[in-house]
Design a protein around this motif. Structure first.
Motif, PDB file in Angstrom:
ATOM      1  N   TYR A  32      15.876  37.791  68.656  1.00  9.49           N
ATOM      2  CA  TYR A  32      14.482  38.092  68.324  1.00  9.49           C
ATOM      3  C   TYR A  32      14.332  37.900  66.818  1.00  9.49           C
ATOM      4  N   VAL A  33      13.626  36.841  66.412  1.00  9.02           N
ATOM      5  CA  VAL A  33      13.511  36.512  65.002  1.00  9.02           C
ATOM      6  C   VAL A  33      12.203  37.062  64.446  1.00  9.02           C
ATOM      7  N   SER A  34      12.295  37.821  63.367  1.00  6.40           N
ATOM      8  CA  SER A  34      11.112  38.335  62.687  1.00  6.40           C
ATOM      9  C   SER A  34      10.291  37.180  62.128  1.00  6.40           C
ATOM     10  N   GLY A  35       9.040  37.452  61.816  1.00  7.38           N
ATOM     11  CA  GLY A  35       8.172  36.429  61.247  1.00  7.38           C
ATOM     12  C   GLY A  35       8.771  35.814  59.999  1.00  7.38           C
ATOM     13  N   GLN A  36       8.825  34.490  59.967  1.00  8.93           N
ATOM     14  CA  GLN A  36       9.348  33.750  58.829  1.00  8.93           C
ATOM     15  C   GLN A  36       8.181  33.091  58.102  1.00  8.93           C
ATOM     16  N   VAL A  37       8.209  33.166  56.802  1.00 14.68           N
ATOM     17  CA  VAL A  37       7.147  32.602  55.970  1.00 14.68           C
ATOM     18  C   VAL A  37       7.737  31.560  55.035  1.00 14.68           C
ATOM     19  N   GLY A  38       6.852  30.836  54.383  1.00 13.38           N
ATOM     20  CA  GLY A  38       7.273  29.811  53.426  1.00 13.38           C
ATOM     21  C   GLY A  38       7.519  30.404  52.064  1.00 13.38           C
ATOM     22  N   SER A  39       8.542  31.253  51.980  1.00 12.36           N
ATOM     23  CA  SER A  39       8.861  31.899  50.712  1.00 12.36           C
ATOM     24  C   SER A  39       9.909  31.106  49.957  1.00 12.36           C
ATOM     25  N   ARG A  40       9.714  31.060  48.665  1.00 14.02           N
ATOM     26  CA  ARG A  40      10.692  30.445  47.767  1.00 14.02           C
ATOM     27  C   ARG A  40      11.877  31.405  47.618  1.00 14.02           C
ATOM     28  N   PRO A  41      12.966  30.954  46.972  1.00 16.23           N
ATOM     29  CA  PRO A  41      14.123  31.840  46.807  1.00 16.23           C
ATOM     30  C   PRO A  41      13.793  33.177  46.131  1.00 16.23           C
ATOM     31  N   ASP A  42      12.775  33.206  45.262  1.00 11.37           N
ATOM     32  CA  ASP A  42      12.413  34.462  44.598  1.00 11.37           C
ATOM     33  C   ASP A  42      11.468  35.327  45.433  1.00 11.37           C
ATOM     34  N   GLY A  43      11.144  34.872  46.657  1.00 10.60           N
ATOM     35  CA  GLY A  43      10.273  35.633  47.551  1.00 10.60           C
ATOM     36  C   GLY A  43       8.801  35.312  47.426  1.00 10.60           C
ATOM     37  N   SER A  44       8.424  34.484  46.448  1.00 14.16           N
ATOM     38  CA  SER A  44       7.009  34.152  46.262  1.00 14.16           C
ATOM     39  C   SER A  44       6.582  33.060  47.249  1.00 14.16           C
ATOM     40  N   PRO A  45       5.279  33.016  47.572  1.00 16.43           N
ATOM     41  CA  PRO A  45       4.780  31.996  48.483  1.00 16.43           C
ATOM     42  C   PRO A  45       4.784  30.610  47.842  1.00 16.43           C
ATOM     43  N   GLU A  46       5.148  29.608  48.621  1.00 15.55           N
ATOM     44  CA  GLU A  46       4.970  28.210  48.218  1.00 15.55           C
ATOM     45  C   GLU A  46       3.466  27.954  48.236  1.00 15.55           C
ATOM     46  N   PRO A  47       2.864  27.492  47.114  1.00 13.27           N
ATOM     47  CA  PRO A  47       1.408  27.359  47.068  1.00 13.27           C
ATOM     48  C   PRO A  47       0.835  26.211  47.910  1.00 13.27           C
ATOM     49  N   ASP A  48       1.555  25.122  48.057  1.00 17.06           N
ATOM     50  CA  ASP A  48       1.061  23.987  48.852  1.00 17.06           C
ATOM     51  C   ASP A  48       1.226  24.327  50.335  1.00 17.06           C
ATOM     52  N   PHE A  49       0.125  24.276  51.112  1.00 20.97           N
ATOM     53  CA  PHE A  49       0.178  24.721  52.499  1.00 20.97           C
ATOM     54  C   PHE A  49       1.173  23.921  53.332  1.00 20.97           C
ATOM     55  N   ALA A  50       1.162  22.610  53.248  1.00 22.79           N
ATOM     56  CA  ALA A  50       2.093  21.797  54.046  1.00 22.79           C
ATOM     57  C   ALA A  50       3.542  22.143  53.698  1.00 22.79           C
ATOM     58  N   GLU A  51       3.819  22.317  52.424  1.00 22.72           N
ATOM     59  CA  GLU A  51       5.175  22.689  52.001  1.00 22.72           C
ATOM     60  C   GLU A  51       5.518  24.113  52.440  1.00 22.72           C
ATOM     61  N   GLN A  52       4.511  24.991  52.459  1.00 27.21           N
ATOM     62  CA  GLN A  52       4.735  26.366  52.912  1.00 27.21           C
ATOM     63  C   GLN A  52       5.144  26.372  54.389  1.00 27.21           C
ATOM     64  N   VAL A  53       4.489  25.553  55.198  1.00 25.98           N
ATOM     65  CA  VAL A  53       4.840  25.467  56.614  1.00 25.98           C
ATOM     66  C   VAL A  53       6.248  24.897  56.765  1.00 25.98           C
ATOM     67  N   CYS A  54       6.558  23.836  56.042  1.00 28.84           N
ATOM     68  CA  CYS A  54       7.906  23.239  56.101  1.00 28.84           C
ATOM     69  C   CYS A  54       8.964  24.254  55.684  1.00 28.84           C
ATOM     70  N   LEU A  55       8.686  25.010  54.640  1.00 31.55           N
ATOM     71  CA  LEU A  55       9.634  26.009  54.149  1.00 31.55           C
ATOM     72  C   LEU A  55       9.796  27.155  55.153  1.00 31.55           C
ATOM     73  N   ALA A  56       8.716  27.528  55.826  1.00 32.00           N
ATOM     74  CA  ALA A  56       8.810  28.563  56.864  1.00 32.00           C
ATOM     75  C   ALA A  56       9.726  28.092  57.994  1.00 32.00           C
ATOM     76  N   PHE A  57       9.574  26.843  58.410  1.00 33.30           N
ATOM     77  CA  PHE A  57      10.450  26.299  59.446  1.00 33.30           C
ATOM     78  C   PHE A  57      11.893  26.213  58.942  1.00 33.30           C
ATOM     79  N   SER A  58      12.083  25.887  57.683  1.00 34.21           N
ATOM     80  CA  SER A  58      13.430  25.850  57.104  1.00 34.21           C
ATOM     81  C   SER A  58      14.050  27.244  57.084  1.00 34.21           C
ATOM     82  N   ASN A  59      13.262  28.246  56.696  1.00 35.86           N
ATOM     83  CA  ASN A  59      13.744  29.631  56.700  1.00 35.86           C
ATOM     84  C   ASN A  59      14.040  30.094  58.130  1.00 35.86           C
ATOM     85  N   LEU A  60      13.210  29.666  59.067  1.00 37.48           N
ATOM     86  CA  LEU A  60      13.451  29.966  60.473  1.00 37.48           C
ATOM     87  C   LEU A  60      14.770  29.350  60.926  1.00 37.48           C
TER      88      LEU A  60
END
Length: 131
Positions: A32-60
């Motif tokens: 059961y995986v908790s919600g994954q977001v497009g966070s950078r290594p410092d925990g901040s959101p990636e500002p570009d939406f497409a990159e944020q989605v890609c990063l969320a999938f990478s974190n997943l």
């Protein structure tokens, strides 16, 4: 009764400790995986939406790997979108690269008005292979 075992991807413990939850819980043959977001290594959101989605999938993916799974093991997906009408096409482009052929996992998309500074979140349930 099955035990509840916390799963964390490498180098991401602080993010979960700060908010008091596990990246995933393995119980029986399910992860059961908790919600994954497009966070950078410092925990901040990636500002570009497409990159944020890609990063969320990478974190997943990192969380799935830590739990002994891959994208192919996912059986259920829930996605959360802060602006579904304007974000959906971009999201679907990324999603179709990850889940490129049948059988596709179950999927529920939910429009929300707040994701702690993020615009997209994905949570999944995966079957742990060879359990």
């Amino acid at each position: 009764m099955n035990a509840r075992n916390a799963v964390f991807p490498a180098n991401r413990h602080a993010l979960y400790e700060m908010h008091g939850y596990s990246a995933a819980i393995a119980s029986g043959d399910l992860l059961y995986v908790s919600g994954q977001v497009g966070s950078r290594p410092d925990g901040s959101p990636e500002p570009d939406f497409a990159e944020q989605v890609c990063l969320a999938f990478s974190n997943l993916e990192a969380t799935l790997v830590a739990g002994g799974c891959t994208f192919d093991d996912i059986v259920d997906v829930t996605t959360f979108h802060t602006d579904p009408i304007n974000q959906f096409e971009t999201f679907m482009t990324v999603k179709s690269r990850i889940f490129s052929e049948p059988p596709y996992p179950n999927w529920t998309a939910v429009g929300v008005n707040w994701l702690a500074g993020f615009d997209f979140e994905i949570k999944v349930i995966a079957r742990i292979p060879d359990w």
